[in-house]
Design an enzyme around this catalytic site. Structure first.
Site, PDB file in Angstrom:
ATOM      1  N   SER A  23      19.217  91.207  25.738  1.00 35.45           N
ATOM      2  CA  SER A  23      19.675  89.817  25.867  1.00 35.45           C
ATOM      3  C   SER A  23      20.072  89.429  27.296  1.00 35.45           C
ATOM      4  CB  SER A  23      20.834  89.550  24.906  1.00 35.45           C
ATOM      5  OG  SER A  23      20.357  89.598  23.592  1.00 35.45           O
ATOM      6  N   LYS A  72      27.780  90.821  12.953  1.00 31.97           N
ATOM      7  CA  LYS A  72      27.276  89.498  12.571  1.00 31.97           C
ATOM      8  C   LYS A  72      27.960  88.906  11.339  1.00 31.97           C
ATOM      9  CE  LYS A  72      22.598  89.883  14.414  1.00 31.97           C
ATOM     10  NZ  LYS A  72      21.175  89.663  14.153  1.00 31.97           N
ATOM     11  N   ASN A  93      25.101  84.851  14.659  1.00 30.67           N
ATOM     12  CA  ASN A  93      24.656  85.593  15.851  1.00 30.67           C
ATOM     13  C   ASN A  93      24.944  84.841  17.156  1.00 30.67           C
ATOM     14  OD1 ASN A  93      22.646  83.638  15.995  1.00 30.67           O
ATOM     15  ND2 ASN A  93      21.070  85.110  16.580  1.00 30.67           N
ATOM     16  N   GLY A 133      13.251  95.450   2.662  1.00 30.50           N
ATOM     17  CA  GLY A 133      14.655  95.498   3.079  1.00 30.50           C
ATOM     18  C   GLY A 133      15.417  94.323   2.506  1.00 30.50           C
ATOM     19  N   ALA A 134      16.711  94.540   2.273  1.00 30.17           N
ATOM     20  CA  ALA A 134      17.528  93.475   1.675  1.00 30.17           C
ATOM     21  C   ALA A 134      18.929  93.490   2.277  1.00 30.17           C
ATOM     22  CB  ALA A 134      17.584  93.661   0.159  1.00 30.17           C
ATOM     23  N   ALA A 137      19.595  91.368   7.880  1.00 28.72           N
ATOM     24  CA  ALA A 137      18.425  90.784   8.554  1.00 28.72           C
ATOM     25  C   ALA A 137      17.618  89.953   7.566  1.00 28.72           C
ATOM     26  CB  ALA A 137      17.567  91.891   9.161  1.00 28.72           C
ATOM     27  N   ARG A 158      14.988  99.641  -1.145  1.00 27.73           N
ATOM     28  CA  ARG A 158      15.341 100.951  -1.699  1.00 27.73           C
ATOM     29  C   ARG A 158      16.378 100.780  -2.809  1.00 27.73           C
ATOM     30  NH1 ARG A 158      17.829 104.979   2.628  1.00 27.73           N
ATOM     31  NH2 ARG A 158      19.388 103.302   2.674  1.00 27.73           N
ATOM     32  N   ARG A 162      20.599  95.129  -4.248  1.00 28.34           N
ATOM     33  CA  ARG A 162      20.794  94.276  -3.059  1.00 28.34           C
ATOM     34  C   ARG A 162      19.701  93.208  -2.977  1.00 28.34           C
ATOM     35  NH1 ARG A 162      21.982  97.335   2.404  1.00 28.34           N
ATOM     36  NH2 ARG A 162      23.228  95.493   2.884  1.00 28.34           N
ATOM     37  N   GLY A 246       8.849  92.728  16.766  1.00 27.57           N
ATOM     38  CA  GLY A 246       9.670  91.519  16.834  1.00 27.57           C
ATOM     39  C   GLY A 246      10.127  91.046  18.200  1.00 27.57           C
TER      40      GLY A 246
HETATM   41  P1  ATR Z   1      20.581  94.866   8.814  1.00 27.14           P
HETATM   42  O1  ATR Z   1      21.683  93.957   9.264  1.00 27.14           O
HETATM   43  O2  ATR Z   1      19.794  95.495   9.935  1.00 27.14           O
HETATM   44  O3  ATR Z   1      19.712  94.273   7.782  1.00 27.14           O
HETATM   45  P2  ATR Z   1      21.832  96.414   6.744  1.00 27.14           P
HETATM   46  O4  ATR Z   1      22.492  95.205   6.180  1.00 27.14           O
HETATM   47  O5  ATR Z   1      22.616  97.685   6.825  1.00 27.14           O
HETATM   48  O6  ATR Z   1      21.332  96.151   8.212  1.00 27.14           O
HETATM   49  O7  ATR Z   1      20.476  96.656   5.931  1.00 27.14           O
HETATM   50  C1  ATR Z   1      19.628  97.703   6.212  1.00 27.14           C
HETATM   51  C2  ATR Z   1      18.391  97.610   5.326  1.00 27.14           C
HETATM   52  O8  ATR Z   1      17.509  98.684   5.676  1.00 27.14           O
HETATM   53  C3  ATR Z   1      18.675  97.765   3.847  1.00 27.14           C
HETATM   54  O9  ATR Z   1      17.700  97.043   3.128  1.00 27.14           O
HETATM   55  C4  ATR Z   1      18.483  99.274   3.642  1.00 27.14           C
HETATM   56  O10 ATR Z   1      18.169  99.644   2.335  1.00 27.14           O
HETATM   57  P3  ATR Z   1      19.357  99.860   1.244  1.00 27.14           P
HETATM   58  O11 ATR Z   1      19.838  98.497   0.853  1.00 27.14           O
HETATM   59  O12 ATR Z   1      18.708 100.583   0.145  1.00 27.14           O
HETATM   60  O13 ATR Z   1      20.419 100.669   1.958  1.00 27.14           O
HETATM   61  C5  ATR Z   1      17.295  99.499   4.521  1.00 27.14           C
HETATM   62  N1  ATR Z   1      17.148 100.895   4.953  1.00 27.14           N
HETATM   63  C6  ATR Z   1      17.820 101.525   5.938  1.00 27.14           C
HETATM   64  N2  ATR Z   1      17.400 102.805   6.074  1.00 27.14           N
HETATM   65  C7  ATR Z   1      16.441 102.973   5.130  1.00 27.14           C
HETATM   66  C8  ATR Z   1      15.598 104.072   4.763  1.00 27.14           C
HETATM   67  N3  ATR Z   1      15.670 105.253   5.382  1.00 27.14           N
HETATM   68  N4  ATR Z   1      14.728 103.874   3.771  1.00 27.14           N
HETATM   69  C9  ATR Z   1      14.626 102.677   3.137  1.00 27.14           C
HETATM   70  N5  ATR Z   1      15.381 101.619   3.431  1.00 27.14           N
HETATM   71  C10 ATR Z   1      16.274 101.751   4.427  1.00 27.14           C
END
Ligand code: ATR
Length: 281
Positions: A23, A72, A93, A133-134, A137, A158, A162, A246
């Site tokens: 940044s 955040k 952010n 992912g959930a 972000a 995963r 969530r 990204g």
């Molecule tokens: P961010 O703000 O970067 O989104 P976060 O809120 O901690 O960070 O979310 C991380 C995401 O990456 C989640 O969807 C997490 O999956 P879980 O909800 O099951 O924890 C996912 N993630 C992180 N490491 C992972 C891994 N090794 N395999 C699969 N999903 C992963």
């Protein structure tokens, strides 16, 4: 003759860790390009010191902050006013210090959309989109993506619960569904797959759903690096139409923050080119 001292408006990015943040470089390039006089600092602040650090920055005349992981969500409670899009995302952010108030906004979603739609020329109207992912972000991008009226938006995670929570929040705005990685339906091709997991940051490539990538699928990783991320390597290996990191979202969200603070919209194209040299097609 007395030397004139100019006190520059102060901005910065607060995170933990934060040394890797691009940044400062981006905002200095924007300032140079638009002729704005400002300084932009890296501020490493541990979670337990967040409130003190933000208030101190405000009290000492700071004008604005970018807020990055892991702050955040926590920073919301320090804001006197939170924009609609930050409220929907559940994350802030960008902070602006105006008239003694702390104003919170979220420029991540618009940053992603500008990259996808303007820079990369994707048409999301009627598209089938899969988000991996959930976490935070994902929350930041679901609302803006639904504004583009895709045919479907599936969130695979995963931890199923969530993803289901996000579907519950946004379900009334379109065809949003949740599943785990091993249950991603592949009867219809995905036009766009977005990796919003943080797995790659830890150098991991979890069992992403291989069959979801088809020859027409555009893959986008919210993460970025000078070398291809694990997801972008994986997506290319599955035969994706294109696999992009990204960098564009990073530069575009910064431009939107810069606009909030300075009232001037920088031209992102030369900055993106400079930042991501060799990293984009
Ligand atoms: P961010 O703000 O970067 O989104 P976060 O809120 O901690 O960070 O979310 C991380 C995401 O990456 C989640 O969807 C997490 O999956 P879980 O909800 O099951 O924890 C996912 N993630 C992180 N490491 C992972 C891994 N090794 N395999 C699969 N999903 C992963």
């Amino acid at each position: 003759m007395e030397a004139e001292t100019t006190i520059l408006d102060r901005y910065g990015v607060m995170g933990y860790p934060v040394a890797h943040s691009r940044s400062p470089v981006i905002h200095r390039l924007f300032a140079l390009q638009t002729g704005q006089q400002l300084q932009y600092e890296l501020l490493q602040v541990a979670p337990e010191n967040l409130e003190t650090a933000v208030r101190q920055f405000q009290e000492t005349g700071g004008r604005g902050l970018n807020v990055t992981a892991p702050h955040k969500q926590a920073v919301r409670k320090l804001c006197d006013h939170v924009s609609e899009r930050a409220h929907v995302a559940g994350a802030v952010n960008t902070l602006s210090f105006v008239d003694g108030e702390i104003r919170g906004d979220n420029t991540d979603g618009i940053g992603l959309l500008r990259d996808l739609v303007v820079n990369l020329d994707l048409n999301l109207d009627g598209a089938n989109i899969l988000i991996l992912g959930a976490g935070g972000a994902t929350r930041g991008i679901v609302g803006p993506l639904l504004d583009m009226e895709p045919a479907s938006l599936r969130i695979a995670n995963r931890t199923l619960g969530r993803a289901q929570d996000i579907v519950e929040q946004f379900g009334d705005r379109g065809a949003v569904t949740a599943c785990q990685f091993n249950a991603v339906p592949v009867d219809e091709p995905y036009d766009l797959i977005i990796n919003a997991t943080s797995a790659g940051v830890q150098g991991q490539a979890p069992p992403y759903p291989k069959a979801a990538v088809q020859p027409g699928t555009f893959c986008y990783d919210l993460s970025y690096g000078l070398n291809p991320t694990p997801f972008s390597v994986w997506a290319s290996a599955q035969g994706a139409k294109q696999s992009v990191m990204g960098w564009g979202m990073l530069v575009e969200q910064a431009a939107e923050s810069f606009h909030i603070w300075r009232g001037v919209m920088p031209d992102t194209a030369p900055v993106l080119k400079q930042m991501s040299i060799n990293a984009r097609p």
